[in-house]
Design a protein around this motif. Structure first.
Motif, mmCIF file in Angstrom:
data_model
loop_
_atom_site.group_PDB
_atom_site.id
_atom_site.type_symbol
_atom_site.label_atom_id
_atom_site.label_comp_id
_atom_site.label_asym_id
_atom_site.label_seq_id
_atom_site.Cartn_x
_atom_site.Cartn_y
_atom_site.Cartn_z
ATOM 1 N N ASP A 37 -8.916 22.214 -45.494
ATOM 2 C CA ASP A 37 -7.771 21.412 -45.893
ATOM 3 C C ASP A 37 -6.831 21.210 -44.707
ATOM 4 N N PHE A 38 -6.861 20.006 -44.136
ATOM 5 C CA PHE A 38 -6.030 19.687 -42.989
ATOM 6 C C PHE A 38 -4.920 18.717 -43.370
ATOM 7 N N ARG A 39 -4.621 18.608 -44.668
ATOM 8 C CA ARG A 39 -3.695 17.573 -45.123
ATOM 9 C C ARG A 39 -2.297 17.715 -44.519
ATOM 10 N N TRP A 40 -1.743 18.927 -44.529
ATOM 11 C CA TRP A 40 -0.388 19.106 -44.023
ATOM 12 C C TRP A 40 -0.303 18.793 -42.533
ATOM 13 N N ALA A 41 -1.237 19.339 -41.764
ATOM 14 C CA ALA A 41 -1.212 19.098 -40.321
ATOM 15 C C ALA A 41 -1.366 17.611 -40.017
ATOM 16 N N LEU A 42 -2.261 16.954 -40.717
ATOM 17 C CA LEU A 42 -2.508 15.538 -40.488
ATOM 18 C C LEU A 42 -1.312 14.695 -40.915
ATOM 19 N N ALA A 43 -0.742 15.009 -42.078
ATOM 20 C CA ALA A 43 0.378 14.222 -42.592
ATOM 21 C C ALA A 43 1.619 14.392 -41.723
ATOM 22 N N ARG A 44 1.904 15.619 -41.302
ATOM 23 C CA ARG A 44 3.080 15.843 -40.455
ATOM 24 C C ARG A 44 2.948 15.086 -39.136
ATOM 25 N N TRP A 45 1.752 15.142 -38.540
ATOM 26 C CA TRP A 45 1.540 14.430 -37.287
ATOM 27 C C TRP A 45 1.717 12.934 -37.496
ATOM 28 N N ALA A 46 1.138 12.378 -38.560
ATOM 29 C CA ALA A 46 1.177 10.936 -38.788
ATOM 30 C C ALA A 46 2.599 10.445 -39.018
ATOM 31 N N VAL A 47 3.394 11.198 -39.771
ATOM 32 C CA VAL A 47 4.766 10.777 -40.060
ATOM 33 C C VAL A 47 5.662 10.968 -38.844
ATOM 34 N N ARG A 48 5.562 12.128 -38.191
ATOM 35 C CA ARG A 48 6.467 12.432 -37.074
ATOM 36 C C ARG A 48 6.177 11.597 -35.838
ATOM 37 N N SER A 49 4.928 11.183 -35.678
ATOM 38 C CA SER A 49 4.585 10.351 -34.523
ATOM 39 C C SER A 49 4.602 8.869 -34.868
ATOM 40 N N ALA A 50 5.045 8.543 -36.105
ATOM 41 C CA ALA A 50 5.179 7.150 -36.553
ATOM 42 C C ALA A 50 3.850 6.405 -36.567
ATOM 43 N N VAL A 51 2.757 7.137 -36.744
ATOM 44 C CA VAL A 51 1.462 6.473 -36.927
ATOM 45 C C VAL A 51 1.473 5.683 -38.227
ATOM 46 N N VAL A 52 2.150 6.220 -39.237
ATOM 47 C CA VAL A 52 2.344 5.503 -40.491
ATOM 48 C C VAL A 52 3.827 5.533 -40.832
ATOM 49 N N SER A 53 4.269 4.511 -41.560
ATOM 50 C CA SER A 53 5.646 4.433 -42.029
ATOM 51 C C SER A 53 5.628 3.849 -43.436
ATOM 52 N N ALA A 54 6.799 3.778 -44.046
ATOM 53 C CA ALA A 54 6.873 3.245 -45.407
ATOM 54 C C ALA A 54 6.355 1.808 -45.482
ATOM 55 N N GLU A 55 6.498 1.057 -44.390
ATOM 56 C CA GLU A 55 6.015 -0.324 -44.387
ATOM 57 C C GLU A 55 4.499 -0.400 -44.514
ATOM 58 N N ASP A 56 3.786 0.619 -44.007
ATOM 59 C CA ASP A 56 2.326 0.613 -44.094
ATOM 60 C C ASP A 56 1.837 0.741 -45.531
ATOM 61 N N LEU A 57 2.686 1.251 -46.420
ATOM 62 C CA LEU A 57 2.272 1.423 -47.813
ATOM 63 C C LEU A 57 2.024 0.080 -48.491
ATOM 64 N N HIS A 58 2.641 -0.984 -47.961
ATOM 65 C CA HIS A 58 2.424 -2.312 -48.551
ATOM 66 C C HIS A 58 1.005 -2.796 -48.325
ATOM 67 N N ASP A 59 0.314 -2.220 -47.337
ATOM 68 C CA ASP A 59 -1.059 -2.640 -47.046
ATOM 69 C C ASP A 59 -2.089 -1.923 -47.906
ATOM 70 N N LEU A 60 -1.637 -0.920 -48.668
ATOM 71 C CA LEU A 60 -2.577 -0.210 -49.537
ATOM 72 C C LEU A 60 -2.948 -1.076 -50.729
ATOM 73 N N PRO A 61 -4.168 -0.938 -51.229
ATOM 74 C CA PRO A 61 -4.550 -1.706 -52.409
ATOM 75 C C PRO A 61 -3.743 -1.237 -53.607
ATOM 76 N N PRO A 62 -3.510 -2.130 -54.589
ATOM 77 C CA PRO A 62 -2.774 -1.720 -55.785
ATOM 78 C C PRO A 62 -3.482 -0.558 -56.463
ATOM 79 N N GLY A 63 -2.730 0.388 -56.935
ATOM 80 C CA GLY A 63 -3.352 1.542 -57.587
ATOM 81 C C GLY A 63 -2.312 2.356 -58.309
ATOM 82 N N PRO A 64 -2.736 3.365 -59.083
ATOM 83 C CA PRO A 64 -1.792 4.205 -59.818
ATOM 84 C C PRO A 64 -0.989 5.069 -58.876
ATOM 85 N N ASP A 65 0.120 5.608 -59.384
ATOM 86 C CA ASP A 65 0.942 6.516 -58.585
ATOM 87 C C ASP A 65 0.138 7.769 -58.274
#
Length: 221
Positions: free
Chosen positions: A186-214
């Motif tokens: 399980d590398f989720r925390w390490a991967l997520a922290r890196w992606a958010v802190r290094s701005a690899v992903v941002s809230a704007e990238d969520l608009h590119d996700l396909p429609p789906g449930p919460d």
């Protein structure tokens, strides 16, 4: 802030709360939050993202947040929350004097190319950290990402594994080959922290996700 009558922000008469729990000091461009308790931590809670724990006797600035909450734990799971608006003393992001000279060096020094599938998975992984706050701001589970993208959890695991292998040579904490936790799955925390802190992903990238449930509230693997 605390139970003492001398405090400017006085807490309820709850013995689990410190008499002097914390203090705020307005600086030139931010607010300094100091934990004045001898034994109890306090939590800085931004509008979205992870809580920041401040241990007894420690202090931290409000940067980069202009609006945030300070949470103190009371008896039986109760909490006292102090909301702080520091917009009048915090310059807009990117306009702080001397920021370039004091900025920490980049963790990743070479460009990382992500496939569309990898970007979708990492965006869905980080979605709760980008839109939620407090205990809800945790990386999505493999099952939640799968539901969000219409994929099976094992497919998500395989994509995360491939991401980890791609990032292993870039010195990302928690993802390097010689990391103590490298044997874990399980590398989720390490991967997520890196992606958010290094701005690899941002809230704007969520608009590119396909429609789906919460992503839901089930935080198990």
């Amino acid at each position: 802030m605390g139970r003492s009558r001398a405090c400017d922000v006085r807490f309820p008469d709850d013995e689990h709360l410190s008499r002097r729990a914390g203090s705020l000091l307005v600086l030139n461009d931010c607010v300094l939050i100091r934990n004045d308790s001898r034994h109890k931590p306090l939590v800085i809670r931004p509008p979205a993202g992870e809580d920041r724990v401040v241990e007894p006797g420690a202090a931290t600035t409000s940067l980069p947040f202009t609006v945030f909450s300070i949470v103190f734990a009371g008896h039986g799971g109760s909490t006292v929350t102090v909301r702080v608006d520091a917009r009048s003393v915090t310059p807009p992001s990117g306009h702080r004097p001397g920021e370039a000279a004091t900025r920490a060096p980049e963790t990743v020094t070479s460009p990382i190319a992500l496939t569309r599938a990898q970007r979708n998975v990492i965006s869905a992984l980080c979605e709760p950290l980008l839109v939620r706050a407090g205990p809800q701001a945790v990386p999505a589970t493999y099952a939640q990402i799968g539901r969000r993208l219409g994929r099976r959890p094992q497919y998500i695991r395989n994509v995360v594994k491939s991401l980890r292998e791609s990032l292993a040579g870039h010195g990302v904490p928690g993802l390097t080959m010689d990391d103590e936790d490298a044997a874990h799955d399980d590398f989720r925390w390490a991967l997520a922290r890196w992606a958010v802190r290094s701005a690899v992903v941002s809230a704007e990238d969520l608009h590119d996700l396909p429609p789906g449930p919460d992503t839901g509230d089930d935080h198990g693997r």
